[in-house]
Structure formats: C-alpha cells, structure tokens
Design a protein around this motif. Sequence first.
Motif, short mmCIF file in Angstrom:
data_model
loop_
_atom_site.label_atom_id
_atom_site.label_comp_id
_atom_site.label_asym_id
_atom_site.label_seq_id
_atom_site.Cartn_x
_atom_site.Cartn_y
_atom_site.Cartn_z
N LEU A 1 -8.63 -7.34 -8.40
CA LEU A 1 -7.90 -6.50 -7.46
C LEU A 1 -8.10 -5.03 -7.79
O LEU A 1 -8.30 -4.19 -6.89
N LEU A 2 -8.05 -4.69 -9.08
CA LEU A 2 -8.29 -3.29 -9.48
C LEU A 2 -9.73 -2.88 -9.22
O LEU A 2 -10.00 -1.73 -8.87
N VAL B 1 -0.94 -8.17 -1.71
CA VAL B 1 -1.14 -7.80 -0.31
C VAL B 1 -0.46 -6.47 0.01
O VAL B 1 -0.97 -5.66 0.79
N ALA B 2 0.70 -6.23 -0.62
CA ALA B 2 1.42 -4.98 -0.36
C ALA B 2 0.81 -3.78 -1.07
O ALA B 2 1.01 -2.64 -0.65
N SER B 3 0.07 -4.02 -2.15
CA SER B 3 -0.40 -2.91 -2.98
C SER B 3 -1.33 -1.93 -2.25
O SER B 3 -1.25 -0.72 -2.52
N PRO B 4 -2.23 -2.36 -1.34
CA PRO B 4 -3.03 -1.34 -0.63
C PRO B 4 -2.17 -0.35 0.14
O PRO B 4 -2.48 0.85 0.20
N ALA B 5 -1.07 -0.85 0.73
CA ALA B 5 -0.18 0.07 1.45
C ALA B 5 0.48 1.04 0.49
O ALA B 5 0.63 2.23 0.79
N LEU B 6 0.87 0.53 -0.70
CA LEU B 6 1.47 1.42 -1.70
C LEU B 6 0.47 2.45 -2.18
O LEU B 6 0.85 3.56 -2.57
N ALA B 7 -0.81 2.08 -2.16
CA ALA B 7 -1.85 3.01 -2.61
C ALA B 7 -2.27 3.99 -1.53
O ALA B 7 -3.10 4.87 -1.78
N GLY B 8 -1.73 3.83 -0.32
CA GLY B 8 -2.04 4.81 0.73
C GLY B 8 -2.81 4.27 1.90
O GLY B 8 -3.09 5.02 2.85
N LEU B 9 -3.17 2.98 1.89
CA LEU B 9 -3.90 2.41 3.02
C LEU B 9 -2.88 2.00 4.08
O LEU B 9 -2.10 1.07 3.87
N SER B 10 -2.88 2.67 5.21
CA SER B 10 -1.84 2.47 6.22
C SER B 10 -1.94 1.09 6.86
O SER B 10 -3.04 0.66 7.24
N MET C 1 2.75 3.40 -15.69
CA MET C 1 2.69 2.88 -14.33
C MET C 1 3.36 3.85 -13.36
O MET C 1 2.82 4.15 -12.28
N ALA C 2 4.54 4.32 -13.73
CA ALA C 2 5.26 5.24 -12.85
C ALA C 2 4.47 6.52 -12.62
O ALA C 2 4.35 7.00 -11.49
N ALA C 3 3.92 7.08 -13.70
CA ALA C 3 3.12 8.30 -13.57
C ALA C 3 1.86 8.05 -12.76
O ALA C 3 1.44 8.89 -11.95
N GLY C 4 1.26 6.87 -12.96
CA GLY C 4 0.04 6.55 -12.22
C GLY C 4 0.28 6.39 -10.74
O GLY C 4 -0.54 6.79 -9.91
N VAL C 5 1.42 5.78 -10.37
CA VAL C 5 1.74 5.63 -8.95
C VAL C 5 2.05 6.99 -8.33
O VAL C 5 1.74 7.24 -7.16
N ALA D 1 -0.76 0.99 -8.44
CA ALA D 1 0.12 0.41 -7.42
C ALA D 1 0.17 -1.12 -7.49
O ALA D 1 1.27 -1.69 -7.41
N PRO D 2 -0.98 -1.82 -7.64
CA PRO D 2 -0.88 -3.29 -7.75
C PRO D 2 -0.06 -3.74 -8.95
O PRO D 2 0.71 -4.70 -8.87
#
Length: 603
Positions: free
Chosen positions: A152-153, A191-200, A276-280, A290-291
């Motif tokens: 995934l990464l 599945v949710a992680s791309p949205a968290l990463a900015g993919l609308s 993780m928090a800083a990376g997000v 995000a994943p």
Amino acid sequence: MRPPTNLPDNQWLGMGLVFAFIGILVAHARCYMPFLADDALISLRYADRLIHGFGLTWTDGPRVEGYSNLMWVLLVAGLGRCGMDLIVAARLLGVGCMAVVIVFAAKRSASRLAFAAGAVFFVSAAPVAAWAIGGLEQPLVAAALAGAIFFLLRAAGADYENRPALVAASLFLGILCLTRPDGPLFTAAAVASPALAGLSPRRRKFWAVALALASIPVACYGGQLLFRLSYYGEWIPNTARVKVTPSARHLAGGLEYAGMGLLSLMPAALVAIGLMAAGVARRQTRGRMAPLAAMFALWTGYVVAMGGDVMPAYRHVVPLAVILTFALIEGVGALTAGGRRRAVAAALIVASAAVFPVQFLFAENARARHELWEWQGRSLALTLRDAFGANRPLLAVTAAGSLPYWTGFPSVDMLGLNDQYLARHKPADVGGGMLGHELGDAGYILRRAPDIIVFTAGSDPMYRYKEGFAAEPAFKRDYARMPVLTAYPPQYVGIVFFRKTSARLGYGRSGDTLTIPAHCLDAFGHTCAYLDGGRLVAGINATHPAGIVLERLPGRPRVTVLGPRPELVQCATSGTTERMQITLTTQSRTGVPIHGLLVRVDE
C-alpha cells in the motif's frame, strides 16, 4: 515525495541484519516458552479433526464455528497433514510469520538506520515475542498486515498508479479477512487512506483505487460467508455471539487494555505515534503516513469497543506493533533523507531498544511467562485418556482447549464458544462479567448429562457455574467430586467430577449387584484417585479412608472390596437404607489401592 529504496547498499550486509533480527526475535520468544494459549488448542482441535476426516468441527454432533481464524486453522492443518506435530507446526508458523514482518520492514527501509529503528522496536515488543509461540493467529495477522502495508505504501509513493502494488496489497488484505472476522477493518482503513492523503472521492481515480484494494478482500469475505452459511448454517461465527457483549464495563476494560498495551511499548510507541501525526500533517509525507494512521486509529477503536481481551501479553496489540514499526521506519527514513539528522535517528533507535526492559514491568507480559495451567490440563487429559479412552466419555469443560485436544473425547463447551445453545441463550446480565466467560447454564449442562466435568484444569465450579451448580441438587446427587493425581508431568492433583449413573464409567448394575468404580468413592474429600495399570484407583492408608454414600437401598448391603489386597481393607457400613455410608479403612501406612466395590443388596 521520494519513495524509499530497499535497505541494503551492500546486499550481504542487509541480509545479515535481517537474519540477526530474526535471531533476536527467536531468542526473545524463547523467554516465553512454554506458553501456549488454551484457545490455541481449540484451533488445533479443529485442525486435528479436519486432518482425520471429521471436518471443521470441534466435537461430534451439530457443526459449530467455534474458531475465529480460518486461514490459521487451515495452514496448521496443512502442516499437520504432512506429519508435523500440530503444536510444533503452530509455533514454527508463528515464528516464520513474525520473521516475514522483519523482511517486509527491511525491504521498505530507506537506510539501515531506519530499518534498525523499526526492527529493534518490533523484536523488543513482548506481544510479538509471546505470540510468536503462543499458538494463535496473531503472527499470521502480523505478516499479512505487514505485506498489505508494504504494498500500500509502495502504491501511495507512486500516487496510486502502481497497479501491481495495489493488487498485491489487496491480496494481503484478503488474507487478513480469511484470518480473522475483524480483518475487513484493515481493508476499510486502506480504502479510506487515499482520501486522507488528499485523493478526492469525487475523482474517478479514487474509486478505481478503492475497487482495486477492496476486490480481493470482498471476494474472500464473501466466499467465507457462503461457506459459513452452507457448512454451519450461520451468518456470523459462534465466537462473535459469545464475545460481542457491549457494555459500559467492557468499554472501560477496553480503554484500560489498549492504554496499558500501548504503555508497555513505551517510549518507542509514543515516538511512532508522534511521527505518524507529524507525517499526516505534512503534505510531503501524508501519503506514506495516512494509511498507517488510519489503520492504527481504526484497530485501536475496535479493540476498545470490544472490551480488550483476557489473554496474556496483549495479543491485540500485535497489529499495532506492526503499524508502529512501519511508522518508525517511515519517520526515520524522512529524517535521514539526504544524510540529515542522523543523530536524531540514532536517538530513536535507542528509544526503540528501551522498549525491551519496559516489557518486564507489566504483569500481563509476566503472566505469559508463568502461565502453565494449559500444560497441567495436558497432564490431566492424558491421565483421563489412559483411564477411559476406550469408553469415549462425554467431557464438559470450561477450558475448551487443553482437555478436549489431548483427550480427544467428545465434549461440551460450558462457556459457549463451541456450543450453539449457550451462545443463543445469554443471561440477562451479560456484559457485566469477565469477557468471554459470562455464559453458562447449569441446567442445560445437566440435561446434556456429561460423563466427566472439569473446570479449567481441575478446580471446583467457577464462573457462573459456581452458583449455578450449587443451586442444582442433581449436581451433588449425580456427580462424584474426586481429586485425581495426574500420571504425567507436571504432576498435580486436579478436581474431576464423574457422573455416578454414567453407563460408560459410572455405577454398573447386574441383578442385585451394584459395581462402584473407585473414582466414585467420594464420601471423604481427601480421597485421591490415581492411575494404576491403565485404570483409576483410589488410595487409602492409615490416616486417609475412602467411602461412598448410597441412598434408598432396597435392603442391607453386602460389600466386597475390589483390588489387589482386599484382605488389608476393613469395610464398615453405617446409617439406614435411606442413606447408608460405606467406609473403607486400613492399618497399612504405605497405602492400599482400591479398584472399586461390589455391593449386593439382600431385600
């Protein structure tokens, strides 16, 4: 965002580091030997019965899905089918799967510093070490989760354009779905992680990525559901009916469990969560973190909602340990990119190493090192198997692993994991007791008329049955409470309840003659039975008599003592025909074995 490269500049040096950490993991796991969870032996019983042609069942009769780790059971059964001992198979598979996590961590690491930070933390974590040899599916969960995270990464690093990586991540997510019923949580987070990463989600690409990630997990989950419906006739596993008991008390227990489990991984866990928090928060690293953050948050929330767990060494923290391992790798990789901040990275490695001594401060980790009652259960089980194996008695247990597995007897699970009736007939106050140990119906168990009842590895009634059996006159009337000295190490005395009227191992009647076996001579609480020549006998000596109370006899009894030295035994009767006690004594200080009594009644 620069995707990390593989670990080794020098391939041999990289392989050496990987094998070194696997060796450290094995050494740490040995600290917890011979820990083996009783629930692991439930899974092994399913595997053993599958190998011998009885299907995915725990006992004879209606099929019940009393396991929650299908893929693990099948893999262990596969090794067992090749001739391997199932406990050895579970442990080898466990260590091997934990080693797979280290391999994926190495392949994901951008530098040896990044790999060291993650690997030192992973092999130092007590949940990882204990459950590598604990016999349950946590290692397979860890390996599949590591594979899913790795690919995934890799896909996230290519802006989700790497189709093979998405398919590979989906495959590992599918394995998670087949390994545990809660495995789909990781698919949801992925599945949710791309949205968290900015993919609308408004973009078609998001849905293409979601479909690629979810396709194999959905197929695996759907396939297992169809199997469950056709084979067990159920929509959900029987284990879910028993263990899913939401309540305020269990929620509080879940919060404590998750908090203490993470606290046991300090200080590295705190560092990894901060990374993780800083990376997000940073756009440049959000795709990688995000994943991990989504999986961490969703699994932690689930563990809290479920009330945590009752097994040692925080087994549900194992997935969190995997996620935090990759968070450390990603965080240190970002810090050391281009040769910057290597001193900070080295400090993080020290923080990871500090996890190891912290492990010994937590009682739950110590419990895994010292918990041996499952092996006591083996000792008692083998003793009972030697004495009654040919009779195939029905065995009722509260610990559904050790005694059923090692005796092979048909069994009744008094806590309901492998029993449909108990799982569907919950007490009104469920949710207020010990997680997974709240069910019980003394009347139902007595209606099943088990030949033998054993609580845990040989104790007096416990859990709900302590009061339940005390309120049932039939239990005291129909069952003999007999301490049994085991014939196998570790040798100890376990309490066993034998049904006196059992056709398999209770009283025998022929005309006016009643045959009473030694294990029913329960008039004195100190009488102890032991294995002698393949049968249970009762031992008496000058200070420890034996005897039995018989009720409603049709006349006066004439008693014959059965055994190798009946002339050394004195027999006395007292009471009336309504309630008569037979007492056996001897002057011998070395002891006399009693095989039983023949009681003839003259009307």
